[in-house]
Design an enzyme around this catalytic site. Structure first.
Site, PDB file in Angstrom:
ATOM      1  N   GLY A  52       0.804  -1.218   0.000  1.00 10.47           N
ATOM      2  CA  GLY A  52       0.000   0.000   0.000  1.00 10.47           C
ATOM      3  C   GLY A  52       0.835   1.265   0.000  1.00 10.47           C
ATOM      4  O   GLY A  52       0.500   2.242   0.667  1.00 10.47           O
ATOM      5  N   ALA A  53       1.923   1.264  -0.778  1.00 13.29           N
ATOM      6  CA  ALA A  53       2.902   2.351  -0.711  1.00 13.29           C
ATOM      7  C   ALA A  53       2.634   3.481  -1.693  1.00 13.29           C
ATOM      8  O   ALA A  53       3.479   4.352  -1.861  1.00 13.29           O
ATOM      9  CB  ALA A  53       4.311   1.791  -0.948  1.00 13.29           C
ATOM     10  N   SER A  59      -3.249  -0.124  15.076  1.00  8.72           N
ATOM     11  CA  SER A  59      -3.982   1.138  15.218  1.00  8.72           C
ATOM     12  C   SER A  59      -4.421   1.289  16.663  1.00  8.72           C
ATOM     13  O   SER A  59      -4.570   0.294  17.393  1.00  8.72           O
ATOM     14  CB  SER A  59      -5.216   1.117  14.309  1.00  8.72           C
ATOM     15  OG  SER A  59      -6.119   2.158  14.636  1.00  8.72           O
ATOM     16  N   GLY A  87       2.151   4.962   3.717  1.00  2.55           N
ATOM     17  CA  GLY A  87       3.007   4.058   2.955  1.00  2.55           C
ATOM     18  C   GLY A  87       3.906   4.806   1.996  1.00  2.55           C
ATOM     19  O   GLY A  87       5.105   4.494   1.864  1.00  2.55           O
ATOM     20  N   GLY A 120      -0.440   8.191   1.161  1.00  3.71           N
ATOM     21  CA  GLY A 120      -0.489   8.326   2.606  1.00  3.71           C
ATOM     22  C   GLY A 120       0.776   7.909   3.316  1.00  3.71           C
ATOM     23  O   GLY A 120       1.899   8.217   2.906  1.00  3.71           O
ATOM     24  N   TYR A 122     -13.227  -3.100  11.863  1.00  2.42           N
ATOM     25  CA  TYR A 122     -11.923  -2.458  11.679  1.00  2.42           C
ATOM     26  C   TYR A 122     -11.059  -2.692  12.915  1.00  2.42           C
ATOM     27  O   TYR A 122      -9.891  -3.078  12.812  1.00  2.42           O
ATOM     28  CB  TYR A 122     -12.084  -0.959  11.422  1.00  2.42           C
ATOM     29  CG  TYR A 122     -10.754  -0.252  11.259  1.00  2.42           C
ATOM     30  CD1 TYR A 122      -9.958  -0.468  10.138  1.00  2.42           C
ATOM     31  CD2 TYR A 122     -10.289   0.631  12.231  1.00  2.42           C
ATOM     32  CE1 TYR A 122      -8.734   0.157   9.994  1.00  2.42           C
ATOM     33  CE2 TYR A 122      -9.077   1.277  12.096  1.00  2.42           C
ATOM     34  CZ  TYR A 122      -8.298   1.033  10.976  1.00  2.42           C
ATOM     35  OH  TYR A 122      -7.082   1.655  10.842  1.00  2.42           O
TER      36      TYR A 122
END
Length: 297
Positions: free
Chosen positions: A15-16, A144, A21, A19, A169
């Site tokens: 996910g780079a 998180s 990443g 954001g 989540y």
């Protein structure tokens, strides 16, 4: 902030392309690492690669396709990477989805648990042979503050008996944290030099408003930028977890400010009672069964 030499190090970041990443990739590439952007959308990945190269033309950046919501894609990525490279210094499990409407992955998992946890569980297991071959390699798992008060719904992992987006989540982020600790425990038990460290970004103002098609009002964005972290600050715990030489594995890194929402990275204590050995063991066994990936220690 980066306390070790990264020239010659090979790093995967899932996910780079945006954001946290993206900011992580930019910072690690700046220090000389070869960074693989493992992204679902290769075009977006190439756009992000070009943005990094514009600032740092000497950066070593590679884009590879990876869809964590599809175990076939995870296996294809791991095979392609293993055929192309013979070492892996750092795997950063950064990608994730947050509070979507009820959906399932291609393999029938609830989207958040399937992407945030099971996809990364499978990816890490499939890349473990390369991590084991590479001295002092690391895995960084992003959790998180949503792990606080969360539970693993073993009797409803797919959400078919009821679904609340934020609860699921929290479940996925708790799973990330438990996976990181259990993986590090097992690596140590088998005398493997690879370390696993969990981190979390606090609350990043860049991510909160990407969950809905309609963007947030400008005044609200401005307020969030004051109260919460920009992505380059949110990336600091990940960078610290990936590079700080004093870490021994099993730590949880987060911002040092009030409520761990923002600030500079520090070793943080997770919510009380989080590391419950029976839950960690059960989650591991369920994850192996669901993904079909058995770890070869």
């Amino acid at each position: 902030m980066i306390s070790q030499e990264l020239i010659g190090k090979r790093i995967i970041i899932t996910g780079a392309n945006s954001g946290i990443g993206f900011e992580t990739a930019k910072a690690l590439a700046q220090k000389g690492a070869e960074v693989i952007l493992a992204v679902r959308d290769e075009q977006k990945g190439k756009h992000s690669m070009n943005a990094i190269l514009k600032e740092n033309p000497e950066a070593a950046i590679v884009v590879m396709e990876l869809n964590l919501a599809d175990l076939t894609s995870v296996r294809d990525f791991a095979n392609n990477f293993s055929n192309r490279y013979d070492t892996l210094d750092i795997l950063i499990n950064n990608a994730g989805v947050m509070i979507p409407p009820y959906q399932k992955t291609k393999d029938g998992f609830e989207l958040q648990f399937g992407t945030n946890h099971l996809g990364h569980f499978a990816l890490t297991g499939l890349l473990l042979p390369l991590l084991k071959k590479t001295p002092n390699s690391r895995v960084v798992a992003l959790s998180s503050i949503a792990h606080r008060g969360a539970s693993i719904f073993f009797d409803n992992l797919d959400g078919s008996k009821g679904y609340k987006a934020m609860k699921f989540y929290g479940q996925s982020k708790l799973a990330n944290l438990l996976f990181a600790k259990e993986l590090d425990n097992r690596l140590k038990q088998h005398g493997i030099s690879t370390k696993c460290i969990a981190s979390h970004p606090g609350i990043s103002s860049t991510n909160l408003f990407k969950m809905r098609k309609k963007d947030a009002p400008r005044y609200l964005k401005a307020l969030m930028n004051v109260l919460l972290q920009p992505a380059n600050m949110g990336a600091l715990p990940t960078i610290y977890a990936a590079t700080e030489v004093s870490l021994i594995g099993g730590e949880y890194i987060g911002p040092d400010g009030r409520g761990n929402r923002k600030g500079n990275p520090t070793i943080e204590t997770p919510a009380s009672g989080v590391y419950h050995s029976e839950t960690m063991q059960k989650l591991w066994e369920v994850s192996e069964k669901l993904t079909g990936v058995i770890y070869d220690f």
